[in-house]
Design a protein around this motif. Sequence first.
Motif, PDB file in Angstrom:
ATOM      1  N   SER A   1       0.827  -1.210   0.000  1.00  0.00           N
ATOM      2  CA  SER A   1       0.000   0.000   0.000  1.00  0.00           C
ATOM      3  C   SER A   1       0.859   1.256   0.000  1.00  0.00           C
ATOM      4  O   SER A   1       0.512   2.265  -0.620  1.00  0.00           O
ATOM      5  CB  SER A   1      -0.935  -0.004   1.220  1.00  0.00           C
ATOM      6  OG  SER A   1      -0.185   0.015   2.427  1.00  0.00           O
ATOM      7  N   LEU A   2       2.020   1.191   0.662  1.00  0.00           N
ATOM      8  CA  LEU A   2       2.934   2.333   0.682  1.00  0.00           C
ATOM      9  C   LEU A   2       3.516   2.591  -0.710  1.00  0.00           C
ATOM     10  O   LEU A   2       3.601   3.739  -1.164  1.00  0.00           O
ATOM     11  CB  LEU A   2       4.063   2.089   1.687  1.00  0.00           C
ATOM     12  CG  LEU A   2       4.941   3.292   2.050  1.00  0.00           C
ATOM     13  CD1 LEU A   2       4.114   4.421   2.642  1.00  0.00           C
ATOM     14  CD2 LEU A   2       6.043   2.868   3.018  1.00  0.00           C
ATOM     15  N   LEU A   3       3.900   1.520  -1.411  1.00  0.00           N
ATOM     16  CA  LEU A   3       4.447   1.668  -2.753  1.00  0.00           C
ATOM     17  C   LEU A   3       3.402   2.236  -3.714  1.00  0.00           C
ATOM     18  O   LEU A   3       3.720   3.084  -4.559  1.00  0.00           O
ATOM     19  CB  LEU A   3       4.958   0.322  -3.272  1.00  0.00           C
ATOM     20  CG  LEU A   3       6.165  -0.277  -2.541  1.00  0.00           C
ATOM     21  CD1 LEU A   3       6.551  -1.609  -3.176  1.00  0.00           C
ATOM     22  CD2 LEU A   3       7.348   0.667  -2.538  1.00  0.00           C
TER      23      LEU A   3
ATOM     24  N   TRP B   1       3.281   5.955  -2.961  1.00  0.00           N
ATOM     25  CA  TRP B   1       4.471   6.709  -3.338  1.00  0.00           C
ATOM     26  C   TRP B   1       4.630   6.859  -4.850  1.00  0.00           C
ATOM     27  O   TRP B   1       5.150   7.863  -5.337  1.00  0.00           O
ATOM     28  CB  TRP B   1       5.722   6.011  -2.792  1.00  0.00           C
ATOM     29  CG  TRP B   1       5.968   6.254  -1.327  1.00  0.00           C
ATOM     30  CD1 TRP B   1       5.198   6.985  -0.469  1.00  0.00           C
ATOM     31  CD2 TRP B   1       7.075   5.765  -0.567  1.00  0.00           C
ATOM     32  NE1 TRP B   1       5.741   6.977   0.786  1.00  0.00           N
ATOM     33  CE2 TRP B   1       6.900   6.229   0.760  1.00  0.00           C
ATOM     34  CE3 TRP B   1       8.171   4.960  -0.849  1.00  0.00           C
ATOM     35  CZ2 TRP B   1       7.797   5.938   1.784  1.00  0.00           C
ATOM     36  CZ3 TRP B   1       9.064   4.660   0.164  1.00  0.00           C
ATOM     37  CH2 TRP B   1       8.876   5.156   1.461  1.00  0.00           C
ATOM     38  N   TYR B   2       4.230   5.834  -5.589  1.00  0.00           N
ATOM     39  CA  TYR B   2       4.507   5.821  -7.026  1.00  0.00           C
ATOM     40  C   TYR B   2       3.215   5.675  -7.836  1.00  0.00           C
ATOM     41  O   TYR B   2       3.019   4.673  -8.540  1.00  0.00           O
ATOM     42  CB  TYR B   2       5.474   4.680  -7.374  1.00  0.00           C
ATOM     43  CG  TYR B   2       6.728   4.685  -6.537  1.00  0.00           C
ATOM     44  CD1 TYR B   2       7.616   5.758  -6.595  1.00  0.00           C
ATOM     45  CD2 TYR B   2       7.027   3.633  -5.685  1.00  0.00           C
ATOM     46  CE1 TYR B   2       8.760   5.772  -5.823  1.00  0.00           C
ATOM     47  CE2 TYR B   2       8.178   3.640  -4.911  1.00  0.00           C
ATOM     48  CZ  TYR B   2       9.039   4.714  -4.983  1.00  0.00           C
ATOM     49  OH  TYR B   2      10.176   4.722  -4.221  1.00  0.00           O
ATOM     50  N   PRO B   3       2.321   6.663  -7.757  1.00  0.00           N
ATOM     51  CA  PRO B   3       1.091   6.595  -8.553  1.00  0.00           C
ATOM     52  C   PRO B   3       1.406   6.622 -10.045  1.00  0.00           C
ATOM     53  O   PRO B   3       2.457   7.123 -10.465  1.00  0.00           O
ATOM     54  CB  PRO B   3       0.322   7.850  -8.123  1.00  0.00           C
ATOM     55  CG  PRO B   3       1.372   8.791  -7.627  1.00  0.00           C
ATOM     56  CD  PRO B   3       2.428   7.929  -6.998  1.00  0.00           C
TER      57      PRO B   3
ATOM     58  N   ILE C   1       6.863  -2.411  -8.949  1.00  0.00           N
ATOM     59  CA  ILE C   1       6.347  -1.039  -9.085  1.00  0.00           C
ATOM     60  C   ILE C   1       5.894  -0.785 -10.516  1.00  0.00           C
ATOM     61  O   ILE C   1       4.837  -0.188 -10.752  1.00  0.00           O
ATOM     62  CB  ILE C   1       7.429  -0.018  -8.660  1.00  0.00           C
ATOM     63  CG1 ILE C   1       7.707  -0.145  -7.154  1.00  0.00           C
ATOM     64  CG2 ILE C   1       7.012   1.408  -9.008  1.00  0.00           C
ATOM     65  CD1 ILE C   1       8.914   0.636  -6.685  1.00  0.00           C
ATOM     66  N   LYS C   2       6.682  -1.241 -11.478  1.00  0.00           N
ATOM     67  CA  LYS C   2       6.353  -1.052 -12.891  1.00  0.00           C
ATOM     68  C   LYS C   2       5.006  -1.697 -13.238  1.00  0.00           C
ATOM     69  O   LYS C   2       4.169  -1.103 -13.916  1.00  0.00           O
ATOM     70  CB  LYS C   2       7.475  -1.653 -13.733  1.00  0.00           C
ATOM     71  CG  LYS C   2       7.239  -1.722 -15.229  1.00  0.00           C
ATOM     72  CD  LYS C   2       7.571  -0.452 -15.933  1.00  0.00           C
ATOM     73  CE  LYS C   2       7.581  -0.689 -17.442  1.00  0.00           C
ATOM     74  NZ  LYS C   2       7.621   0.546 -18.199  1.00  0.00           N
ATOM     75  N   HIS C   3       4.781  -2.913 -12.751  1.00  0.00           N
ATOM     76  CA  HIS C   3       3.558  -3.650 -13.083  1.00  0.00           C
ATOM     77  C   HIS C   3       2.350  -3.177 -12.282  1.00  0.00           C
ATOM     78  O   HIS C   3       1.258  -3.035 -12.836  1.00  0.00           O
ATOM     79  CB  HIS C   3       3.766  -5.147 -12.840  1.00  0.00           C
ATOM     80  CG  HIS C   3       4.740  -5.769 -13.778  1.00  0.00           C
ATOM     81  ND1 HIS C   3       5.538  -6.843 -13.442  1.00  0.00           N
ATOM     82  CD2 HIS C   3       5.071  -5.457 -15.052  1.00  0.00           C
ATOM     83  CE1 HIS C   3       6.288  -7.174 -14.457  1.00  0.00           C
ATOM     84  NE2 HIS C   3       6.041  -6.345 -15.449  1.00  0.00           N
TER      85      HIS C   3
ATOM     86  N   LYS D   1       2.640   1.512 -11.878  1.00  0.00           N
ATOM     87  CA  LYS D   1       2.639   2.218 -13.160  1.00  0.00           C
ATOM     88  C   LYS D   1       1.769   1.531 -14.202  1.00  0.00           C
ATOM     89  O   LYS D   1       1.541   2.090 -15.281  1.00  0.00           O
ATOM     90  CB  LYS D   1       4.074   2.354 -13.685  1.00  0.00           C
ATOM     91  CG  LYS D   1       5.016   3.091 -12.728  1.00  0.00           C
ATOM     92  CD  LYS D   1       4.546   4.508 -12.476  1.00  0.00           C
ATOM     93  CE  LYS D   1       5.476   5.262 -11.532  1.00  0.00           C
ATOM     94  NZ  LYS D   1       5.028   6.664 -11.327  1.00  0.00           N
ATOM     95  N   LYS D   2       1.312   0.310 -13.886  1.00  0.00           N
ATOM     96  CA  LYS D   2       0.426  -0.453 -14.784  1.00  0.00           C
ATOM     97  C   LYS D   2       1.058  -0.645 -16.159  1.00  0.00           C
ATOM     98  O   LYS D   2       0.383  -0.591 -17.186  1.00  0.00           O
ATOM     99  CB  LYS D   2      -0.933   0.235 -14.941  1.00  0.00           C
ATOM    100  CG  LYS D   2      -1.637   0.534 -13.629  1.00  0.00           C
ATOM    101  CD  LYS D   2      -1.945  -0.722 -12.842  1.00  0.00           C
ATOM    102  CE  LYS D   2      -2.674  -0.402 -11.548  1.00  0.00           C
ATOM    103  NZ  LYS D   2      -2.923  -1.611 -10.729  1.00  0.00           N
ATOM    104  N   GLY D   3       2.359  -0.874 -16.163  1.00  0.00           N
ATOM    105  CA  GLY D   3       3.061  -1.039 -17.434  1.00  0.00           C
ATOM    106  C   GLY D   3       3.558  -2.460 -17.610  1.00  0.00           C
ATOM    107  O   GLY D   3       3.496  -3.291 -16.697  1.00  0.00           O
TER     108      GLY D   3
END
Length: 295
Positions: free
Chosen positions: A6-8, A11-13, A39-41, A44-46
């Motif tokens: 949840s923190l990640l 931090w990285y919307p 984080i990327k997946h 960032k939904k990438g």
Amino acid sequence: QDGVKSLLLKWYPKENVSKPQNFVLMYSNNDCSKTNMWIKHNCKKGSSCIAKNDILIVNNNVNVIDTTGFGTPKRLINGMYLRVEEIFGDCEEIVRFKSKGVKKTEVLKFTKLRVVCLDISNQPDADIWMFSNYFDSDDCLSLDQRIAFQIYIKKKVRELAKKEKFCNSRQYEDLLNDIINKSEIEKKAILDFARNYDLPKAEKVEVHTSEENRKIVSERHKMFENLLRSEIRKTDPFINAVLVKYGWSITVHKSLGTKSENILLKCSQGENRGVDNESYFRWLYSALVTSQDQI
């Protein structure tokens, strides 16, 4: 574990494309790679591939090759943050070599990007080549990839040496001054040995001279090659390729000298490393002092 996720996400919307103000710090590059891909997946939904608006961190110092005369910045510095603006395409160089008697082939891959330099006040953009082998690896370049890259550099030096010619260089002129007190026979042998560097194998002449004289020539030729290598590093886009990784999770070592609002720290260095020795406490302290707020 749920709290970390949840923190990640906070931090990285997905829409945030600025330099990170909060860092996830790890001991190993491999752990950083895993976290960056999460984080990327998930944030960032990438996909796994590099894409527009990805944040990268530079891991070497390189010159930016500018063909227009208007390019800024002139250099990218280790630790600088970049934002991807455009991906132009890929290029490959195939390198074949022998290692311990075994024939090997390595494919050196490069990707051309347009990036924004987030650490420079006016945030200029630059066209760069990324060393894709480094970016795609979980850790760093393999030994064979490093060997192949050095062979590639030597190949470029040889190609430039054929154009520039050792016998037309300042180092050759210095060699003439080095041997001014030698006998005429020695001078001829030394100069024949020097000229052999500029000749194809079939045209080289046999030279009989002392090891001392050969050393005088080889030292001047080494200076000549070092000058060519320096020139190539300023002008060749692949040798100037940037070593980058995703910039959301980095190692504690990489974070030295930076300040973040908050950090998330994985305190374990691994199963086989202790937590009650001086080096561990120094590492832990280095991580803690990067945060200005919370840990």
